[in-house]
Design a protein around this motif. Sequence first.
Motif, PDB file in Angstrom:
ATOM      1  N   ALA A   1      54.746  22.624  92.997  1.00 47.02           N
ATOM      2  CA  ALA A   1      54.282  23.858  92.361  1.00 47.02           C
ATOM      3  C   ALA A   1      52.976  24.299  93.012  1.00 47.02           C
ATOM      4  O   ALA A   1      52.233  23.462  93.534  1.00 47.02           O
ATOM      5  N   PRO A   2      52.703  25.607  92.991  1.00 44.69           N
ATOM      6  CA  PRO A   2      51.471  26.109  93.615  1.00 44.69           C
ATOM      7  C   PRO A   2      50.214  25.364  93.173  1.00 44.69           C
ATOM      8  O   PRO A   2      49.352  25.058  93.993  1.00 44.69           O
ATOM      9  N   HIS A   3      50.121  25.042  91.856  1.00 43.47           N
ATOM     10  CA  HIS A   3      48.889  24.390  91.416  1.00 43.47           C
ATOM     11  C   HIS A   3      48.773  22.970  91.965  1.00 43.47           C
ATOM     12  O   HIS A   3      47.670  22.486  92.226  1.00 43.47           O
TER      13      HIS A   3
ATOM     14  N   ILE B   1      44.594  22.595  99.304  1.00 38.30           N
ATOM     15  CA  ILE B   1      44.777  23.833 100.067  1.00 38.30           C
ATOM     16  C   ILE B   1      44.367  25.031  99.200  1.00 38.30           C
ATOM     17  O   ILE B   1      44.879  25.211  98.108  1.00 38.30           O
ATOM     18  N   SER B   2      43.406  25.820  99.674  1.00 38.55           N
ATOM     19  CA  SER B   2      43.019  27.043  98.970  1.00 38.55           C
ATOM     20  C   SER B   2      43.325  28.228  99.860  1.00 38.55           C
ATOM     21  O   SER B   2      43.280  28.118 101.073  1.00 38.55           O
ATOM     22  N   ARG B   3      43.620  29.354  99.231  1.00 45.10           N
ATOM     23  CA  ARG B   3      43.990  30.512 100.036  1.00 45.10           C
ATOM     24  C   ARG B   3      43.241  31.773  99.620  1.00 45.10           C
ATOM     25  O   ARG B   3      43.094  32.058  98.436  1.00 45.10           O
ATOM     26  N   VAL B   4      42.797  32.522 100.614  1.00 46.52           N
ATOM     27  CA  VAL B   4      42.276  33.868 100.392  1.00 46.52           C
ATOM     28  C   VAL B   4      43.422  34.830 100.707  1.00 46.52           C
ATOM     29  O   VAL B   4      43.984  34.770 101.800  1.00 46.52           O
ATOM     30  N   PHE B   5      43.766  35.672  99.750  1.00 46.54           N
ATOM     31  CA  PHE B   5      44.935  36.540  99.929  1.00 46.54           C
ATOM     32  C   PHE B   5      44.578  37.811 100.689  1.00 46.54           C
ATOM     33  O   PHE B   5      43.411  38.188 100.820  1.00 46.54           O
ATOM     34  N   GLN B   6      45.635  38.481 101.147  1.00 44.60           N
ATOM     35  CA  GLN B   6      45.436  39.716 101.906  1.00 44.60           C
ATOM     36  C   GLN B   6      44.845  40.812 101.008  1.00 44.60           C
ATOM     37  O   GLN B   6      43.938  41.528 101.399  1.00 44.60           O
TER      38      GLN B   6
ATOM     39  N   PHE C   1      35.920  24.500  88.195  1.00 46.05           N
ATOM     40  CA  PHE C   1      36.480  23.615  87.161  1.00 46.05           C
ATOM     41  C   PHE C   1      37.816  23.026  87.606  1.00 46.05           C
ATOM     42  O   PHE C   1      38.119  21.871  87.315  1.00 46.05           O
ATOM     43  N   ALA C   2      38.620  23.844  88.276  1.00 46.32           N
ATOM     44  CA  ALA C   2      39.953  23.381  88.683  1.00 46.32           C
ATOM     45  C   ALA C   2      39.843  22.153  89.574  1.00 46.32           C
ATOM     46  O   ALA C   2      40.612  21.202  89.436  1.00 46.32           O
ATOM     47  N   THR C   3      38.865  22.155  90.469  1.00 46.91           N
ATOM     48  CA  THR C   3      38.719  21.025  91.384  1.00 46.91           C
ATOM     49  C   THR C   3      38.147  19.811  90.662  1.00 46.91           C
ATOM     50  O   THR C   3      38.545  18.676  90.905  1.00 46.91           O
ATOM     51  N   ARG C   4      37.220  20.072  89.729  1.00 43.97           N
ATOM     52  CA  ARG C   4      36.575  18.948  89.040  1.00 43.97           C
ATOM     53  C   ARG C   4      37.449  18.311  87.981  1.00 43.97           C
ATOM     54  O   ARG C   4      37.392  17.113  87.756  1.00 43.97           O
ATOM     55  N   GLU C   5      38.209  19.153  87.276  1.00 40.69           N
ATOM     56  CA  GLU C   5      38.898  18.641  86.089  1.00 40.69           C
ATOM     57  C   GLU C   5      40.403  18.552  86.242  1.00 40.69           C
ATOM     58  O   GLU C   5      41.081  18.087  85.340  1.00 40.69           O
ATOM     59  N   GLY C   6      40.942  19.037  87.332  1.00 46.66           N
ATOM     60  CA  GLY C   6      42.375  18.956  87.529  1.00 46.66           C
ATOM     61  C   GLY C   6      43.116  20.120  86.909  1.00 46.66           C
ATOM     62  O   GLY C   6      42.517  21.083  86.431  1.00 46.66           O
ATOM     63  N   ALA C   7      44.441  19.997  86.901  1.00 44.44           N
ATOM     64  CA  ALA C   7      45.306  21.127  86.553  1.00 44.44           C
ATOM     65  C   ALA C   7      45.241  21.523  85.076  1.00 44.44           C
ATOM     66  O   ALA C   7      45.518  22.654  84.721  1.00 44.44           O
TER      67      ALA C   7
ATOM     68  N   GLN D   1      47.088  35.769  86.291  1.00 43.62           N
ATOM     69  CA  GLN D   1      47.740  34.459  86.198  1.00 43.62           C
ATOM     70  C   GLN D   1      48.113  33.901  87.569  1.00 43.62           C
ATOM     71  O   GLN D   1      48.086  32.688  87.788  1.00 43.62           O
ATOM     72  N   THR D   2      48.432  34.800  88.509  1.00 43.42           N
ATOM     73  CA  THR D   2      48.781  34.350  89.852  1.00 43.42           C
ATOM     74  C   THR D   2      47.618  33.573  90.464  1.00 43.42           C
ATOM     75  O   THR D   2      47.790  32.476  90.990  1.00 43.42           O
ATOM     76  N   ARG D   3      46.414  34.153  90.351  1.00 40.85           N
ATOM     77  CA  ARG D   3      45.251  33.494  90.912  1.00 40.85           C
ATOM     78  C   ARG D   3      45.027  32.136  90.246  1.00 40.85           C
ATOM     79  O   ARG D   3      44.676  31.170  90.898  1.00 40.85           O
ATOM     80  N   MET D   4      45.268  32.084  88.934  1.00 42.48           N
ATOM     81  CA  MET D   4      45.100  30.814  88.217  1.00 42.48           C
ATOM     82  C   MET D   4      45.972  29.729  88.831  1.00 42.48           C
ATOM     83  O   MET D   4      45.537  28.594  89.017  1.00 42.48           O
ATOM     84  N   LYS D   5      47.213  30.081  89.144  1.00 40.74           N
ATOM     85  CA  LYS D   5      48.136  29.082  89.694  1.00 40.74           C
ATOM     86  C   LYS D   5      47.671  28.618  91.064  1.00 40.74           C
ATOM     87  O   LYS D   5      47.668  27.429  91.346  1.00 40.74           O
ATOM     88  N   TYR D   6      47.256  29.584  91.906  1.00 44.45           N
ATOM     89  CA  TYR D   6      46.833  29.201  93.249  1.00 44.45           C
ATOM     90  C   TYR D   6      45.421  28.638  93.258  1.00 44.45           C
ATOM     91  O   TYR D   6      44.884  28.308  94.300  1.00 44.45           O
ATOM     92  N   THR D   7      44.807  28.582  92.066  1.00 42.63           N
ATOM     93  CA  THR D   7      43.492  27.959  91.962  1.00 42.63           C
ATOM     94  C   THR D   7      43.638  26.512  91.499  1.00 42.63           C
ATOM     95  O   THR D   7      42.666  25.789  91.365  1.00 42.63           O
ATOM     96  N   GLY D   8      44.857  26.097  91.248  1.00 38.93           N
ATOM     97  CA  GLY D   8      45.076  24.699  90.905  1.00 38.93           C
ATOM     98  C   GLY D   8      45.279  24.438  89.434  1.00 38.93           C
ATOM     99  O   GLY D   8      45.204  23.295  88.990  1.00 38.93           O
ATOM    100  N   TYR D   9      45.517  25.508  88.657  1.00 39.02           N
ATOM    101  CA  TYR D   9      45.743  25.302  87.229  1.00 39.02           C
ATOM    102  C   TYR D   9      47.223  25.348  86.889  1.00 39.02           C
ATOM    103  O   TYR D   9      47.950  26.219  87.367  1.00 39.02           O
TER     104      TYR D   9
END
Lengths: 253, 380
Positions: free
Chosen positions: A73-75, A82-87, A106-112, B216-224
């Motif tokens: 899954a993306p998360h 892997i982090s992405r900057v979108f177009q 927070f996402a990196t520190r605390e997880g999904a 929500q899309t950004r949330m998913k690609y942010t690892g949540y």
Amino acid sequence: MNNTILEIDNVQKSFGGLKALHDLNLKIEEGKVHAIIGPNGAGKSTMLNVCIGQLAPDSGTVTFNGENMIGKAPHEINQAGISRVFQTPEIFPDLSLLQNVMITAFATREGAFKMNLFRSLSNETEIEDEACQILTEIGLMGKQHSHAGSLSRGDKRRLELAMCLVQHPKLLLLDEPTAGMARHDTNKTIDLLMKIKEGGMTKIIIEHDMHVVFSVADHISVLAQGTIIASGTPDEIKGSPKVQEAYLGGAHL
Amino acid sequence: MKTPTIKQDMVVMLIFSAVILTMPVWLEPLGASYPDLLQKFAIFGIFAVGYNILFGLTGYLSFGHAAFLGIGSYTAVWSFKLLTMNILPALVFSVLLSGLFALLIGFITLRRSGIYFSILTLAFAQMSYNLAYSVLTPITNGETGLQLARDDARILDRLFSEAGEGLPSTDFFGFSMSGYSGFYICAVLLIIAFFISQRIFHSPFGTKLRAIKSNQTRMKYTGYNTKPYLLTAFVISGMYAGLAGGLMAATDPLAGAERMQWTASGEVVLMTILGGVGTLIGPMLGVGIIKYFENIFSALNEQALHQAYAFMPDWLATVMVTLTSPFVGEGWHLTLGALFVLIVIFLPGGIMEGMNLIKKRFSKKEAEPSPTEKATETGQ
């Protein structure tokens, strides 16, 4: 020779009759800035979409840090590093700049998922300091309490970059970070990319602006019709007649 | 738009508690200070404050929250019948059981977002409503509604005393649930509920929920993993609804299926939007207005209007009565509808947006922000 951090192996992806990616093979070395160039519709964004789990390839594998990313899954892929900057900038328009960056931190520190229901966000000074530091580096400090949605397009791009940088990803994907920017802003972004290049973060950058590509890239791959037609150092690519014919046309150089 | 500090939050809490607890005093001139109505204000306040945690923070519009209200009520009445007339176990079971149902329903409905989510929740609520009338009659007592009987088991109560004459009434360790003591019990629960909601709003968790609403899309690609976040918000708001349902049964020990009907779900949506979606106080204001209209405006008749216009010349008073009488009494829905239309068109952020506009008008020191900023600023 450095370690390979990302390996795209024999990836195919079709949309109906259109072959977007065709026998795509690519190795990204750790710590390098790898630019992907190619004409419109060559499959550059599709390739990134496959890497971050937005699209499932028809066949082939994507290996990141020795782990297969296909089917995740993306998360989970983000959590792997892997982090992405979108177009088109994907930010949280209804939140403040500071909250935008803090959320990603927070996402990196605390997880999904973490149920921190009763802590106060205003007490998270450590993460706030880190977010402020990144915002300062990126030149958006001073606006940290305004709505992200009220930013200009260029500032939104920079905010998104800050959001990705605060995660300290192992691999950062940049999809046309300077598209639609004025020359002045483009130069500012190049300076920024050069600055973060020193940190040793691996980056894949998709870009049409050859000025940007040749300023920041260590390695360039040329994508045309869903497959890599040439790969090498900037000088090698500049000199390659195949590339000149397929894409550059010599005009930019 | 800074996140308020704990100190600022505490000040808001103190003011809120004071305003709620003094309601019998300041609602007196408005003719709305009788216990029944005050209890309704508090109970629906809990319902709306909880609903706002889902709708206000995540933007997921549930049309089925009345189902949890109904489950809460039935559970409470069963607790009164089987265990004790004390409301404590009744409310605990109401909250737990509706939370459990919310977990189940949320798990299924949250597979979709937007209008599909709304339709799924509506379907579940209507299903519960119809089941309560048909298959589940042994539990719900169908159309008659579930009510107390003299010969109910009430195991815990029987341990201490013999069954008295007539129907027993609900209480909280000796404090009666009817009259003003009933209101104060509801009010204290509302204050606790509001406090929890405030903590959630200003926690990292609440900010993440707002981020889901925002993108929500950004949330998913942010690892949540956004699903458990949404499910938690859904369950919490379901538990709030269960508590409100339990309290309804506690103040009036009767549970009917009509409490689960879609109109009841719609009402809480109206309350939240009227007051201001995603604001802390907004839903409370919406509850106040709707319940006031429902109970006070609906009681006005032509005679009352004649009295109100008594200062005018006779012919003008007659004209005014003719013009305004369709809006009062049974026509209160018309007034409420018109008000709702006006608010949604001119103040999409609800009454809270209107109040912020007024506040801005008076504090000239700040430069005029853009309209979108005003609209979203109420989100703090």
